[in-house]
Design a protein around this motif. Structure first.
Motif, PDB file in Angstrom:
ATOM      1  N   ALA A 170       0.870  -1.174   0.000  1.00 47.55           N
ATOM      2  CA  ALA A 170       0.000   0.000   0.000  1.00 47.55           C
ATOM      3  C   ALA A 170       0.909   1.227   0.000  1.00 47.55           C
ATOM      4  CB  ALA A 170      -0.903   0.010   1.225  1.00 47.55           C
ATOM      5  N   PRO A 171       0.445   2.339  -0.557  1.00 50.21           N
ATOM      6  CA  PRO A 171       1.262   3.554  -0.533  1.00 50.21           C
ATOM      7  C   PRO A 171       1.462   4.041   0.894  1.00 50.21           C
ATOM      8  CG  PRO A 171      -0.950   4.027  -1.324  1.00 50.21           C
ATOM      9  CD  PRO A 171      -0.837   2.544  -1.243  1.00 50.21           C
ATOM     10  N   ALA A 172       2.712   4.142   1.312  1.00 54.82           N
ATOM     11  CA  ALA A 172       3.010   4.470   2.706  1.00 54.82           C
ATOM     12  C   ALA A 172       2.415   5.800   3.133  1.00 54.82           C
ATOM     13  CB  ALA A 172       4.520   4.478   2.925  1.00 54.82           C
ATOM     14  N   TYR A 173       2.361   6.770   2.223  1.00 50.01           N
ATOM     15  CA  TYR A 173       1.869   8.102   2.565  1.00 50.01           C
ATOM     16  C   TYR A 173       0.353   8.162   2.694  1.00 50.01           C
ATOM     17  CZ  TYR A 173       1.123   8.078  -2.490  1.00 50.01           C
ATOM     18  OH  TYR A 173       0.732   7.740  -3.768  1.00 50.01           O
ATOM     19  N   ALA A 174      -0.328   7.037   2.379  1.00 50.31           N
ATOM     20  CA  ALA A 174      -1.792   7.040   2.406  1.00 50.31           C
ATOM     21  C   ALA A 174      -2.376   6.075   3.426  1.00 50.31           C
ATOM     22  CB  ALA A 174      -2.350   6.710   1.013  1.00 50.31           C
ATOM     23  N   VAL A 175      -1.530   5.381   4.193  1.00 47.91           N
ATOM     24  CA  VAL A 175      -2.029   4.466   5.225  1.00 47.91           C
ATOM     25  C   VAL A 175      -1.337   4.784   6.543  1.00 47.91           C
ATOM     26  CG1 VAL A 175      -2.613   2.618   3.606  1.00 47.91           C
ATOM     27  CG2 VAL A 175      -0.326   2.685   4.616  1.00 47.91           C
ATOM     28  N   ALA A 176      -1.968   4.407   7.632  1.00 44.66           N
ATOM     29  CA  ALA A 176      -1.464   4.789   8.957  1.00 44.66           C
ATOM     30  C   ALA A 176      -0.110   4.160   9.264  1.00 44.66           C
ATOM     31  CB  ALA A 176      -2.482   4.403  10.029  1.00 44.66           C
ATOM     32  N   THR A 177       0.056   2.858   8.980  1.00 47.26           N
ATOM     33  CA  THR A 177       1.342   2.234   9.292  1.00 47.26           C
ATOM     34  C   THR A 177       2.466   2.874   8.484  1.00 47.26           C
ATOM     35  OG1 THR A 177       0.883   0.462   7.685  1.00 47.26           O
ATOM     36  CG2 THR A 177       0.382   0.001  10.009  1.00 47.26           C
ATOM     37  N   GLY A 178       2.174   3.238   7.246  1.00 49.74           N
ATOM     38  CA  GLY A 178       3.188   3.884   6.423  1.00 49.74           C
ATOM     39  C   GLY A 178       3.589   5.240   6.953  1.00 49.74           C
TER      40      GLY A 178
END
Length: 257
Positions: free
Chosen positions: A131-139
C-alpha cells in the motif's frame, strides 16, 4: 561459484580487518594472497560500488559505512515477526479490528503479518501485499521517522487515491511532523474510501523504526473516538515489541506518560 565475487568479498573482509593498520595495495594483495593487478581491479570495483575509498595522499584503502548500513538494516529487522504475534492477538481481541504489522519499502509499506477482524465488514489486505506508505497509517508512522529528505526521492510517485489523499510533499511533511510529535498516525480513507486506521512505530535496539503496528477498519465503526481509545493500546503493544528487540530509548515512556 562465482570466483570473481568470492575474491571481491575476500578483499572487502581483509580491508575491514586491516583498518588502523597498513592497508596499501601491496598490503592487501599480500594478505589476500592475490596478484597485485588482480587486487587493484577488485579494489577499483569495490570503490566504484561505494564499498571502498582510497586516500589519495597515503594510498591506503578503507571501507565505507555501506557495509555497516547493510548490516544495521538486517539487525534492525531481525526477529520483529517473532515478537509481534502475541501483542497482535491481544490488540485484535481488545479492538475487534484488523491488526497489521508493516515494514517500509521505498514509498510503500509491505504487510508482513496480520490478524483479520471477526467483523463481517472489515479492511481488506493480504500478507505480502503493498500500500502507498503516505496514504495508510502504518506507512505514515514509519515515514515520520525517516530523514527529512526521504520523500523528495519519491516525489514523482505521490498520487491521489481518494479525495482525502494527501499527495503533495509539502502537505505530507507537515502531517509527518505532527505524527512524530504526537507519536501515532491516522488514515482517514486516504487509500481506500471509507477505510481508516491508526498506527504507531516499532523501534529496534539501534533506535530506528523497523516496523509499524496498526489497526484498520471501516470509518463508520473506527471513528475518531475509537481511534483515540486505541492509541494507548497500540503504544503499549509497540513498546513491548520494541523492548524485546532491544530498544532502550525514551520514546514510549515520553508518549505514554
Amino acid at each position: 561459484m562465482d570466483k570473481t565475487l568470492l575474491k571481491g568479498l575476500m578483499v572487502l573482509e581483509t580491508v575491514s580487518q586491516l583498518e588502523g593498520r597498513a592497508n596499501t595495495l601491496d598490503d592487501i594483495a599480500e594478505a589476500c594472497g592475490l596478484a597485485r593487478s588482480n587486487t587493484h581491479r577488485t579494489l577499483q570495483t569495490l570503490a566504484h560500488a561505494g564499498y571502498m575509498v582510497r586516500d589519495k595522499k597515503t594510498g591506503r584503502y578503507r571501507c565505507t559505512l555501506k557495509m555497516f548500513e547493510i548490516g544495521a538494516r538486517q539487525l534492525s529487522n531481525m526477529d520483529v515477526r517473532a515478537y509481534a504475534p502475541a501483542q497482535m492477538r491481544s490488540l485484535a481481541q481488545k479492538t475487534g479490528e484488523t491488526v497489521h504489522l508493516s515494514v517500509l519499502d521505498g514509498v510503500d509499506v509491505v504487510y508482513i503479518d496480520k490478524i483479520d477482524s471477526p467483523q463481517p465488514i472489515r479492511a481488506y489486505s493480504a500478507i505480502g501485499g503493498r500500500a502507498p506508505a503516505y496514504a495508510v497509517a502504518t506507512g505514515k508512522a514509519l515515514l515520520a521517522f525517516q530523514p527529512t529528505d526521504y520523500l523528495s526521492h519519491y516525489r514523482s510517485q505521490l498520487h491521489s487515491h481518494t479525495p482525502t489523499t494527501r499527495a503533495t510533499e509539502a502537505v505530507l511533511q507537515q502531517e509527518l511532523a505532527e505524527v512524530a510529535r504526537v507519536g501515532y498516525a491516522i488514515n482517514r480513507g486516504e487509500w481506500r474510501d471509507g477505510i481508516g486506521g491508526v498506527a504507531v512505530p516499532i523501534f529496534s535496539g539501534l533506535e530506528r523504526p523497523v516496523a509499524a503496528l496498526g489497526i484498520s477498519g471501516p470509518l463508520d465503526r473506527l471513528t475518531s473516538v475509537k481511534m483515540a481509545e486505541c492509541v494507548p493500546l497500540l503504544l503499549e503493544a509497540a513498546e513491548a515489541i520494541s523492548r524485546q528487540l532491544g530498544y532502550t530509548g525514551p520514546y514510549f515512556p515520553a508518549q505514554s506518560a
